[in-house]
Design a protein around this motif. Structure first.
Motif, PDB file in Angstrom:
ATOM      1  N   ASN A 253       0.839  -1.251  -0.065  1.00  0.00           N
ATOM      2  CA  ASN A 253      -0.062   0.122  -0.035  1.00  0.00           C
ATOM      3  C   ASN A 253       1.022   1.231  -0.139  1.00  0.00           C
ATOM      4  N   GLY A 254       0.254   2.446  -0.243  1.00  0.00           N
ATOM      5  CA  GLY A 254       0.791   3.591  -0.160  1.00  0.00           C
ATOM      6  C   GLY A 254       2.029   3.774   0.999  1.00  0.00           C
ATOM      7  N   GLU A 255       1.567   3.514   2.201  1.00  0.00           N
ATOM      8  CA  GLU A 255       2.416   3.865   3.263  1.00  0.00           C
ATOM      9  C   GLU A 255       3.632   2.812   3.300  1.00  0.00           C
ATOM     10  N   LEU A 256       3.361   1.597   2.953  1.00  0.00           N
ATOM     11  CA  LEU A 256       4.631   0.524   3.139  1.00  0.00           C
ATOM     12  C   LEU A 256       5.451   1.185   1.689  1.00  0.00           C
ATOM     13  N   ARG A 257       4.689   1.512   0.754  1.00  0.00           N
ATOM     14  CA  ARG A 257       5.678   1.911  -0.557  1.00  0.00           C
ATOM     15  C   ARG A 257       6.599   3.129  -0.115  1.00  0.00           C
ATOM     16  N   GLN A 258       6.040   4.004   0.524  1.00  0.00           N
ATOM     17  CA  GLN A 258       7.009   5.082   1.105  1.00  0.00           C
ATOM     18  C   GLN A 258       8.190   4.542   1.807  1.00  0.00           C
ATOM     19  N   ARG A 259       7.869   3.512   2.798  1.00  0.00           N
ATOM     20  CA  ARG A 259       9.002   3.200   3.657  1.00  0.00           C
ATOM     21  C   ARG A 259       9.808   2.304   2.776  1.00  0.00           C
ATOM     22  N   HIS A 288       4.398  -7.808   7.577  1.00  0.00           N
ATOM     23  CA  HIS A 288       4.662  -6.815   6.676  1.00  0.00           C
ATOM     24  C   HIS A 288       6.002  -6.182   6.834  1.00  0.00           C
ATOM     25  N   GLU A 335       3.532   8.024  -7.945  1.00  0.00           N
ATOM     26  CA  GLU A 335       2.307   7.383  -7.895  1.00  0.00           C
ATOM     27  C   GLU A 335       2.238   6.373  -9.240  1.00  0.00           C
TER      28      GLU A 335
END
Length: 452
Positions: A253-259, A288, A335
């Protein structure tokens, strides 16, 4: 051509589909394209499509694509200004990168120091620890014998992964689940590492049972900044080698992608990275949590799916950076624009995955919206047993994963190859597999498919 410094020409020190793909961008940039080829490859498309092609003769090595002296002579004789190594062969050999630059040529890749730093898994692990990278529990340094491996396991517990420090591409690796397996598989993996890499140093790390193989494409730009262009999911593997990849990962997801992207950028910044590279992670599907695996200091086989969803030409960016030109429009962690899937089409037995050399008597590529084929062969070509049996990369792009998956099924069904056995039927099975459709698969998917 006035944009480029003289001599405005690129020699591609590789073969097959990746040579053909690089040569295409070289020509699009208005540069002169130079191919080199093994005499056995003289009829392959990449040789015919280059502005100049030089036969590599007189090598005493198993492949002339590994002969540094021969490649440099070809560069000198052709008046090349730069060398692109592609992937495999000498692409991650720091000594080759240095030889190219010492010859006054531009090396289209990272600095030799970065290649050296990340080429040894033990050294890379130490560097990444300093960069605050999450690491799998395991050995901090080289494990030289079975007794030392047992000491590591006493701390990590089973299962563990035993792997060659100098290895790559899934070679020199073994999963170990108990003491009896450790006694056999450690020494077998070490013997294989000694044979393949002339280096018996091993790593022993905790093995994540339900894992996804996630990698992040990074790019070190000419101005010194490192950006991450998103992740790829490379969990569909046979014998630790990738078969189907997709971007973005359906699990991320977006948060995991950022990390993930932030961690990958830290890795690049820690070694002053320039040009294209990939930071690989293992992701625990249950928690995760993700852990650093390795960094590949080259262009990846699966780079086209990142090109599709990030809207960049990675080879163009590589060339521009090597020539000191700015690379524009490369924001970090963009994105994803739709979804892309890559299927590797091999000349191999689709059950045992053994190479199937021979002459191609029929070759019909699929076409249609969102379909891209990076192929190394055409009808009438011979697939040699001397080289990797990768025939082509079938890449599809859609507005979302459902559309990409539908296009992938159609494209795989429309790819017609005869004369050699291929894995096309196996690829169909993967794309029709319920857990792949749901995005709920892991790295054991192929194993489950082939064992019932």
């Amino acid at each position: 051509m006035t944009e480029w410094p003289f001599p405005a020409s690129v020699l591609v020190a590789n073969r097959g589909e990746i040579a053909r793909r690089i040569l295409r961008t070289v020509r699009e940039l208005g540069l002169r394209s130079i191919a080199v080829y093994d005499p056995d490859d003289r009829d392959l498309p990449f040789v015919q499509e280059a502005d100049e092609a030089i036969e590599l003769v007189g090598s005493a090595l198993p492949s002339p694509y590994l002969d540094v002296a021969l490649l440099l002579r070809a560069a000198r004789d052709s008046g090349a200004g730069a060398v692109h190594p592609g992937y495999g062969f000498l692409s991650e050999r720091a000594s080759f990168a240095r030889a190219v630059t010492d010859a006054g040529l531009r090396w289209i890749g990272p600095d030799p120091g970065a290649i050296e730093a990340m080429g040894d898994k033990i050294n890379a692990k130490a560097l990444m620890s300093k960069a605050d990278m999450p690491l799998l529990p395991g050995s901090d340094g080289p494990v030289s014998d079975l007794a030392a491996a047992r000491e590591v396991v006493a701390t990590t517990g089973y299962p563990v992964m035993v792997k060659a420090s100098a290895g790559g591409g899934g070679m020199g690796m073994a999963i170990v689940r108990n003491d009896a397996e450790l006694a056999v598989r450690f020494e077998k993996a070490q013997d294989r590492a000694r044979h393949l890499f002339a280096d018996p140093a091993m790593l022993v790390e905790r093995y994540v049972e339900r894992a996804r193989h996630i990698e992040v494409q990074i790019f070190g730009q000419a101005d010194g900044t490192v950006v991450a262009l998103g992740e790829r999911d490379c969990s569909v593997q046979r014998r630790h080698q990738k078969v189907v990849e997709e971007a973005p990962s359906p699990l991320v997801n977006g948060e995991l992608r950022q990390r993930l992207c932030a961690a990958a950028v830290r890795a690049g910044e820690a070694i002053g990275y320039r040009n294209a590279g990939t930071v690989e992670f293992v992701l625990d599907t249950d928690t995760h949590e993700f852990f650093f695996l390795e960094m590949n200091t080259r262009l990846q086989v699966e780079h086209p799916i990142t090109e599709c969803v990030a809207g960049v030409d990675l080879v163009e960016a590589q060339i521009r950076t090597a020539f000191g030109r700015e690379t524009v429009g490369m924001p970090s962690a963009p994105e994803p624009r739709g979804h892309a899937i890559e299927c590797r089409v091999y000349a191999e037995d689709p059950v045992r995955f053994l190479p199937s050399p021979g002459t191609i008597t029929r070759w019909r590529e699929p076409a249609g919206p969102g379909v891209r084929v990076d192929a190394g062969y055409v009808e009438g070509n011979t697939v040699s047993r001397r080289y990797d049996p990768l025939l082509a990369k079938l890449v599809v792009h859609g507005e979302d994963r459902a559309q990409a998956l539908a296009r992938a099924r159609t494209a795989v069904g429309g790819f017609k190859i005869a004369g050699v056995r291929t894995n096309l039927e196996f690829l169909k099975r993967v794309l029709d597999r319920a857990e792949f459709i749901d995005g709920a698969y892991d790295t054991s998917l192929v194993s489950r498919m082939t064992t019932g």
